[in-house]
Design a protein around this motif. Sequence first.
Motif, PDB file in Angstrom:
ATOM      1  N   GLU A   1      44.129  37.488  53.990  1.00 48.79           N
ATOM      2  CA  GLU A   1      44.499  36.503  52.988  1.00 48.79           C
ATOM      3  C   GLU A   1      44.593  37.185  51.633  1.00 48.79           C
ATOM      4  O   GLU A   1      43.801  38.075  51.321  1.00 48.79           O
ATOM      5  N   GLN A   2      45.565  36.766  50.837  1.00 44.09           N
ATOM      6  CA  GLN A   2      45.641  37.250  49.467  1.00 44.09           C
ATOM      7  C   GLN A   2      44.725  36.405  48.597  1.00 44.09           C
ATOM      8  O   GLN A   2      44.487  35.233  48.887  1.00 44.09           O
ATOM      9  N   GLY A   3      44.215  37.028  47.535  1.00 43.57           N
ATOM     10  CA  GLY A   3      43.306  36.340  46.632  1.00 43.57           C
ATOM     11  C   GLY A   3      43.956  36.012  45.307  1.00 43.57           C
ATOM     12  O   GLY A   3      45.158  36.248  45.106  1.00 43.57           O
ATOM     13  N   PRO A   4      43.189  35.480  44.363  1.00 45.20           N
ATOM     14  CA  PRO A   4      43.718  35.087  43.059  1.00 45.20           C
ATOM     15  C   PRO A   4      44.334  36.236  42.267  1.00 45.20           C
ATOM     16  O   PRO A   4      45.187  36.011  41.410  1.00 45.20           O
ATOM     17  N   SER A   5      43.941  37.492  42.524  1.00 47.63           N
ATOM     18  CA  SER A   5      44.459  38.645  41.769  1.00 47.63           C
ATOM     19  C   SER A   5      45.519  39.416  42.550  1.00 47.63           C
ATOM     20  O   SER A   5      45.765  40.593  42.263  1.00 47.63           O
ATOM     21  N   ALA A   6      46.168  38.770  43.507  1.00 42.33           N
ATOM     22  CA  ALA A   6      47.162  39.456  44.347  1.00 42.33           C
ATOM     23  C   ALA A   6      48.325  40.025  43.540  1.00 42.33           C
ATOM     24  O   ALA A   6      48.941  41.000  43.957  1.00 42.33           O
ATOM     25  N   GLY A   7      48.618  39.453  42.398  1.00 43.39           N
ATOM     26  CA  GLY A   7      49.731  39.943  41.586  1.00 43.39           C
ATOM     27  C   GLY A   7      49.403  41.143  40.718  1.00 43.39           C
ATOM     28  O   GLY A   7      50.296  41.757  40.134  1.00 43.39           O
ATOM     29  N   ALA A   8      48.137  41.508  40.652  1.00 39.03           N
ATOM     30  CA  ALA A   8      47.706  42.627  39.805  1.00 39.03           C
ATOM     31  C   ALA A   8      47.491  43.872  40.664  1.00 39.03           C
ATOM     32  O   ALA A   8      47.150  43.766  41.838  1.00 39.03           O
ATOM     33  N   PRO A   9      47.679  45.048  40.080  1.00 40.32           N
ATOM     34  CA  PRO A   9      47.381  46.263  40.854  1.00 40.32           C
ATOM     35  C   PRO A   9      45.876  46.386  41.086  1.00 40.32           C
ATOM     36  O   PRO A   9      45.091  46.198  40.159  1.00 40.32           O
ATOM     37  N   PRO A  10      45.458  46.684  42.324  1.00 38.23           N
ATOM     38  CA  PRO A  10      44.023  46.800  42.584  1.00 38.23           C
ATOM     39  C   PRO A  10      43.463  48.107  42.041  1.00 38.23           C
ATOM     40  O   PRO A  10      44.113  49.143  42.077  1.00 38.23           O
ATOM     41  N   GLY A  11      42.225  48.037  41.560  1.00 41.01           N
ATOM     42  CA  GLY A  11      41.553  49.227  41.055  1.00 41.01           C
ATOM     43  C   GLY A  11      40.518  49.769  42.016  1.00 41.01           C
ATOM     44  O   GLY A  11      40.051  50.891  41.855  1.00 41.01           O
ATOM     45  N   ALA A  12      40.154  48.957  43.020  1.00 39.75           N
ATOM     46  CA  ALA A  12      39.097  49.365  43.941  1.00 39.75           C
ATOM     47  C   ALA A  12      39.260  48.647  45.268  1.00 39.75           C
ATOM     48  O   ALA A  12      39.942  47.627  45.353  1.00 39.75           O
ATOM     49  N   PHE A  13      38.609  49.208  46.295  1.00 40.91           N
ATOM     50  CA  PHE A  13      38.429  48.449  47.527  1.00 40.91           C
ATOM     51  C   PHE A  13      37.025  48.653  48.040  1.00 40.91           C
ATOM     52  O   PHE A  13      36.340  49.616  47.690  1.00 40.91           O
ATOM     53  N   SER A  14      36.590  47.677  48.821  1.00 41.10           N
ATOM     54  CA  SER A  14      35.277  47.767  49.464  1.00 41.10           C
ATOM     55  C   SER A  14      35.475  47.669  50.968  1.00 41.10           C
ATOM     56  O   SER A  14      36.422  47.057  51.444  1.00 41.10           O
TER      57      SER A  14
ATOM     58  N   PRO B   1      32.070  44.771  43.560  1.00 41.52           N
ATOM     59  CA  PRO B   1      30.649  44.533  43.298  1.00 41.52           C
ATOM     60  C   PRO B   1      29.752  45.396  44.183  1.00 41.52           C
ATOM     61  O   PRO B   1      30.138  45.774  45.290  1.00 41.52           O
ATOM     62  N   GLU B   2      28.565  45.694  43.703  1.00 38.19           N
ATOM     63  CA  GLU B   2      27.619  46.542  44.438  1.00 38.19           C
ATOM     64  C   GLU B   2      27.296  45.986  45.815  1.00 38.19           C
ATOM     65  O   GLU B   2      27.042  46.737  46.752  1.00 38.19           O
ATOM     66  N   THR B   3      27.310  44.681  45.958  1.00 43.95           N
ATOM     67  CA  THR B   3      26.940  44.036  47.216  1.00 43.95           C
ATOM     68  C   THR B   3      28.062  44.057  48.259  1.00 43.95           C
ATOM     69  O   THR B   3      27.858  43.617  49.391  1.00 43.95           O
ATOM     70  N   ALA B   4      29.229  44.578  47.909  1.00 49.41           N
ATOM     71  CA  ALA B   4      30.398  44.495  48.789  1.00 49.41           C
ATOM     72  C   ALA B   4      30.406  45.533  49.906  1.00 49.41           C
ATOM     73  O   ALA B   4      31.206  45.437  50.828  1.00 49.41           O
ATOM     74  N   GLY B   5      29.554  46.542  49.841  1.00 45.47           N
ATOM     75  CA  GLY B   5      29.545  47.608  50.841  1.00 45.47           C
ATOM     76  C   GLY B   5      29.949  48.927  50.203  1.00 45.47           C
ATOM     77  O   GLY B   5      29.734  49.134  49.005  1.00 45.47           O
ATOM     78  N   GLU B   6      30.544  49.829  50.999  1.00 44.85           N
ATOM     79  CA  GLU B   6      31.038  51.090  50.435  1.00 44.85           C
ATOM     80  C   GLU B   6      32.158  50.764  49.458  1.00 44.85           C
ATOM     81  O   GLU B   6      33.037  49.960  49.759  1.00 44.85           O
ATOM     82  N   ARG B   7      32.124  51.433  48.294  1.00 43.49           N
ATOM     83  CA  ARG B   7      33.109  51.154  47.244  1.00 43.49           C
ATOM     84  C   ARG B   7      33.975  52.369  46.994  1.00 43.49           C
ATOM     85  O   ARG B   7      33.478  53.490  46.922  1.00 43.49           O
ATOM     86  N   TYR B   8      35.263  52.133  46.866  1.00 44.86           N
ATOM     87  CA  TYR B   8      36.265  53.182  46.693  1.00 44.86           C
ATOM     88  C   TYR B   8      37.122  52.855  45.475  1.00 44.86           C
ATOM     89  O   TYR B   8      37.453  51.695  45.232  1.00 44.86           O
ATOM     90  N   GLN B   9      37.517  53.885  44.768  1.00 43.69           N
ATOM     91  CA  GLN B   9      38.506  53.733  43.700  1.00 43.69           C
ATOM     92  C   GLN B   9      39.889  53.800  44.341  1.00 43.69           C
ATOM     93  O   GLN B   9      40.138  54.642  45.201  1.00 43.69           O
ATOM     94  N   VAL B  10      40.798  52.916  43.947  1.00 42.76           N
ATOM     95  CA  VAL B  10      42.167  52.926  44.459  1.00 42.76           C
ATOM     96  C   VAL B  10      43.047  53.695  43.473  1.00 42.76           C
ATOM     97  O   VAL B  10      43.186  53.304  42.320  1.00 42.76           O
TER      98      VAL B  10
END
Length: 194
Positions: A98-111, A168-177
């Motif tokens: 599912e896409q979220g509210p920020s789907a139109g913006a370039p992502p800066g990270a993924f978890s 967020p810290e609680t999201a799991g492993e965090r990566y910079q996109v």
Amino acid sequence: MHALQYAITLPADYDMGIIRHRVKSKGHLLDSFEGLGLKAYGIRERGTDGSPVNQYAPFYLWADPQAMNRFLMGEGFRGVIRDFGRPVVQHWQGLFYEQGPSAGAPPGAFSRRALSLPEGTDPATAVEAALAEQRELSRTDGVHSTALAVDARHWELLHFTLWEDAAPETAGERYQVLHLSAPGAGRLPTGRQW
């Protein structure tokens, strides 16, 4: 939908600028790859966001399994093998996207968060609970898109989320996109996938 990730762990003193340059010069090559839903060019840097390692670990959502196979057997992945050795490629069957509210913006990270289902756990019950969590997450401010997938061989659920800013810290492993190729994001099936 199929999810795929390989991780290349690099030496502690590795110049991550080399990976940034690689993505900057080659990332656009998959911007029009037929059958690819999205590829998030992710890195982790030792000492940043709780990461113990330097790592290049792109994450893919495929709209077409033949395209995934074409990629793995093609020149792009041969280049990864040539430059870094052949990595283990993890693969999961898609359950939800599912896409979220920020789907139109370039992502800066993924978890990325993996959850093993212990012996005796009913997979259907566990998946329903995880689906409810992903649905709720997909409505969260700052979420670009989110997916849930399963590795039925090991009974592992994988939660993957792209974030507009830091995860967020609680999201799991965090990566910079570093880059997002998303030629077929609109072709990824949405919602529950069965």
